[in-house]
Structure formats: structure tokens, C-alpha cells
Scaffold this motif. Structure first.
Motif, PDB file in Angstrom:
ATOM      1  N   SER A  38      -4.303  81.209   0.347  1.00 47.80           N
ATOM      2  CA  SER A  38      -3.818  82.313  -0.476  1.00 47.80           C
ATOM      3  C   SER A  38      -2.715  81.837  -1.411  1.00 47.80           C
ATOM      4  CB  SER A  38      -3.314  83.439   0.425  1.00 47.80           C
ATOM      5  OG  SER A  38      -2.854  84.512  -0.342  1.00 47.80           O
ATOM      6  N   LEU A  39      -1.853  80.984  -0.932  1.00 52.48           N
ATOM      7  CA  LEU A  39      -0.785  80.413  -1.762  1.00 52.48           C
ATOM      8  C   LEU A  39      -1.378  79.601  -2.913  1.00 52.48           C
ATOM      9  CD1 LEU A  39       2.299  79.773  -2.117  1.00 52.48           C
ATOM     10  CD2 LEU A  39       1.839  77.723  -0.775  1.00 52.48           C
ATOM     11  N   GLN A  40      -2.404  78.815  -2.625  1.00 47.19           N
ATOM     12  CA  GLN A  40      -3.062  78.023  -3.668  1.00 47.19           C
ATOM     13  C   GLN A  40      -3.683  78.926  -4.737  1.00 47.19           C
ATOM     14  OE1 GLN A  40      -5.687  75.469  -1.306  1.00 47.19           O
ATOM     15  NE2 GLN A  40      -4.639  73.724  -2.216  1.00 47.19           N
ATOM     16  N   GLU A  41      -4.327  80.008  -4.329  1.00 49.51           N
ATOM     17  CA  GLU A  41      -4.956  80.922  -5.289  1.00 49.51           C
ATOM     18  C   GLU A  41      -3.912  81.611  -6.167  1.00 49.51           C
ATOM     19  OE1 GLU A  41      -8.075  81.476  -6.217  1.00 49.51           O
ATOM     20  OE2 GLU A  41      -8.788  79.946  -4.837  1.00 49.51           O
ATOM     21  N   ARG A  42      -2.786  82.031  -5.556  1.00 56.27           N
ATOM     22  CA  ARG A  42      -1.711  82.656  -6.337  1.00 56.27           C
ATOM     23  C   ARG A  42      -1.144  81.672  -7.358  1.00 56.27           C
ATOM     24  NH1 ARG A  42      -0.074  84.834  -1.510  1.00 56.27           N
ATOM     25  NH2 ARG A  42       1.599  83.324  -1.280  1.00 56.27           N
ATOM     26  N   ASN A  43      -0.953  80.428  -6.934  1.00 59.89           N
ATOM     27  CA  ASN A  43      -0.433  79.415  -7.851  1.00 59.89           C
ATOM     28  C   ASN A  43      -1.425  79.105  -8.969  1.00 59.89           C
ATOM     29  OD1 ASN A  43       2.002  79.200  -6.532  1.00 59.89           O
ATOM     30  ND2 ASN A  43       1.393  77.433  -5.311  1.00 59.89           N
ATOM     31  N   SER A  47      -0.691  79.552 -12.885  1.00 64.89           N
ATOM     32  CA  SER A  47      -0.898  78.399 -13.769  1.00 64.89           C
ATOM     33  C   SER A  47      -1.810  78.762 -14.935  1.00 64.89           C
ATOM     34  CB  SER A  47      -1.500  77.245 -12.963  1.00 64.89           C
ATOM     35  OG  SER A  47      -1.826  76.169 -13.796  1.00 64.89           O
ATOM     36  N   THR A  48      -2.869  79.513 -14.662  1.00 67.58           N
ATOM     37  CA  THR A  48      -3.781  79.939 -15.721  1.00 67.58           C
ATOM     38  C   THR A  48      -3.071  80.854 -16.712  1.00 67.58           C
ATOM     39  OG1 THR A  48      -5.692  79.711 -14.258  1.00 67.58           O
ATOM     40  CG2 THR A  48      -5.977  81.092 -16.204  1.00 67.58           C
ATOM     41  N   ALA A  49      -2.263  81.781 -16.199  1.00 66.68           N
ATOM     42  CA  ALA A  49      -1.499  82.680 -17.075  1.00 66.68           C
ATOM     43  C   ALA A  49      -0.544  81.871 -17.952  1.00 66.68           C
ATOM     44  CB  ALA A  49      -0.731  83.709 -16.253  1.00 66.68           C
ATOM     45  N   ALA A  50       0.135  80.910 -17.360  1.00 74.20           N
ATOM     46  CA  ALA A  50       1.075  80.079 -18.121  1.00 74.20           C
ATOM     47  C   ALA A  50       0.343  79.261 -19.187  1.00 74.20           C
ATOM     48  CB  ALA A  50       1.848  79.165 -17.180  1.00 74.20           C
ATOM     49  N   ASP A  51      -0.822  78.720 -18.848  1.00 71.53           N
ATOM     50  CA  ASP A  51      -1.609  77.948 -19.821  1.00 71.53           C
ATOM     51  C   ASP A  51      -2.060  78.823 -20.989  1.00 71.53           C
ATOM     52  OD1 ASP A  51      -1.333  75.647 -18.355  1.00 71.53           O
ATOM     53  OD2 ASP A  51      -3.374  75.667 -17.532  1.00 71.53           O
ATOM     54  N   PHE A  52      -2.481  80.054 -20.680  1.00 69.66           N
ATOM     55  CA  PHE A  52      -2.945  80.948 -21.746  1.00 69.66           C
ATOM     56  C   PHE A  52      -1.789  81.326 -22.674  1.00 69.66           C
ATOM     57  CE2 PHE A  52      -4.188  85.058 -23.573  1.00 69.66           C
ATOM     58  CZ  PHE A  52      -5.384  84.679 -24.171  1.00 69.66           C
ATOM     59  N   ILE A  53      -0.648  81.660 -22.093  1.00 68.27           N
ATOM     60  CA  ILE A  53       0.522  82.018 -22.898  1.00 68.27           C
ATOM     61  C   ILE A  53       0.977  80.819 -23.737  1.00 68.27           C
ATOM     62  CG2 ILE A  53       2.961  82.666 -22.748  1.00 68.27           C
ATOM     63  CD1 ILE A  53       2.099  84.395 -20.279  1.00 68.27           C
ATOM     64  N   THR A  54       0.931  79.639 -23.163  1.00 66.82           N
ATOM     65  CA  THR A  54       1.273  78.415 -23.907  1.00 66.82           C
ATOM     66  C   THR A  54       0.330  78.222 -25.082  1.00 66.82           C
ATOM     67  OG1 THR A  54       2.200  77.362 -21.948  1.00 66.82           O
ATOM     68  CG2 THR A  54       1.478  75.906 -23.725  1.00 66.82           C
ATOM     69  N   ALA A  55      -0.962  78.461 -24.863  1.00 76.26           N
ATOM     70  CA  ALA A  55      -1.943  78.308 -25.944  1.00 76.26           C
ATOM     71  C   ALA A  55      -1.683  79.309 -27.068  1.00 76.26           C
ATOM     72  CB  ALA A  55      -3.359  78.474 -25.398  1.00 76.26           C
TER      73      ALA A  55
END
Length: 162
Positions: A38-43, A47-55
Motif C-alpha cells: 500500500s505504501l508503494q502504491e501511494r508513493n 510520483s505520477t502526480a509530481a511528474d505530470f505537474i512538472t511536465a
């Protein structure tokens, strides 16, 4: 001839003690592994949200710096869940297109069925307000609602996923 044995205390574990130790380790692993997954899925979701915002931010800043339109779009068709890319016009020779892929089972979906966000040289978006939903394959968990304003401001809020 008489053989004498040395008597003394022997040290070590008995088979019962070893079995109890293995049982305790098994119980601890049974509790820890699901929590770790569950911790891995939350991370991965973060990470995906951060990558999208960075893009989004990179596309906007590059449009301003290069004084040309820069496009953020899905890698394949209208499916943002497969990944997204920053696409530069052919006239820009100094930059290569950049691709981003979601991490883990995270999926991003355009709530307004956008097939691209184009940032003009003044930093404004031609897409108007763009809303995206980010969830993963866990049911009942929290995801992210990402909104890109026409001015390029990005908001990232908690969202309930079903």
C-alpha cells in the motif's frame, strides 16, 4: 580403556525455540507485506502526480523561454493514462520532445476529454481550464484532482477514487 566425556553446558537453540522464532517472523511478515504494498502504491501515485505537474510547468516555461507554442499531449491518442509528452515545434532545434510515463498502476484521465494542452509564447493555455483525475487500481483509496488554469496555474487536490 575408559572414554571420558566432557560435561558442561551446551549453548544453542532447541528445535522448539527455532519453530517459535519462525512463527513470529511469519506473523510479522504477514502484517508488514500488505502495508508495504500500500505504501508503494501511494508513493507511485504521488510520483505520477509530481511528474505530470512538472511536465505542465516545463511546457509552460519552455513556451515562454523559446517564444513559441509548446504542446503537452498524451503519448498515444487521447489516452493520458499511457503517458504524456512535451512536444516542441519542428523549428526548435535545441530541445527534444520529452516523454513521461505513470508510475505503478496510476492512471491519469482528462475529465474534459482534452487531447492536448498548448501553451503559447505568453504562457497562456489555449485549452482553457483543464481538469485531470489521477487514481490507481486500489478501490476506495484517495487519488488526486489536478487542474490547470488558462494562465498555467496548477492545483493539486485530494480526490476520492471509486
Amino acid at each position: 580403556m575408559k572414554i571420558e566425556s566432557k560435561s558442561g553446558n551446551q549453548t544453542g537453540f532447541t528445535i522448539i525455540e527455532l519453530m517459535i522464532g519462525i512463527a513470529v517472523a511469519g506473523v510479522l511478515l504477514a502484517i508488514a507485506v500488505p502495508a508495504f504494498n500500500s505504501l508503494q502504491e501511494r508513493n507511485a501515485l504521488r510520483s505520477t502526480a509530481a511528474d505530470f505537474i512538472t511536465a505542465v510547468n516545463t511546457a509552460r516555461i519552455q513556451a515562454i523561454n523559446l517564444r513559441t507554442s509548446v504542446t503537452l499531449k498524451p503519448i498515444s491518442g487521447n489516452d493520458w493514462g499511457a503517458g504524456w509528452m512535451i512536444e516542441y515545434p519542428a523549428s526548435v532545434l535545441t530541445e527534444d520532445d520529452q516523454e513521461f510515463r505513470p508510475t505503478g498502476s496510476s492512471k491519469i484521465v482528462s475529465e474534459s476529454s482534452l487531447n492536448k494542452i498548448e501553451f503559447r509564447s505568453n504562457g497562456l493555455s489555449s485549452a482553457g481550464e483543464a481538469k485531470f483525475s489521477l487514481c490507481d487500481n486500489r478501490s476506495g483509496e484517495e487519488g488526486r484532482a489536478i487542474t490547470v488554469s488558462p494562465f498555467g496555474k496548477v492545483t493539486n487536490e485530494v480526490k476520492s477514487c471509486s
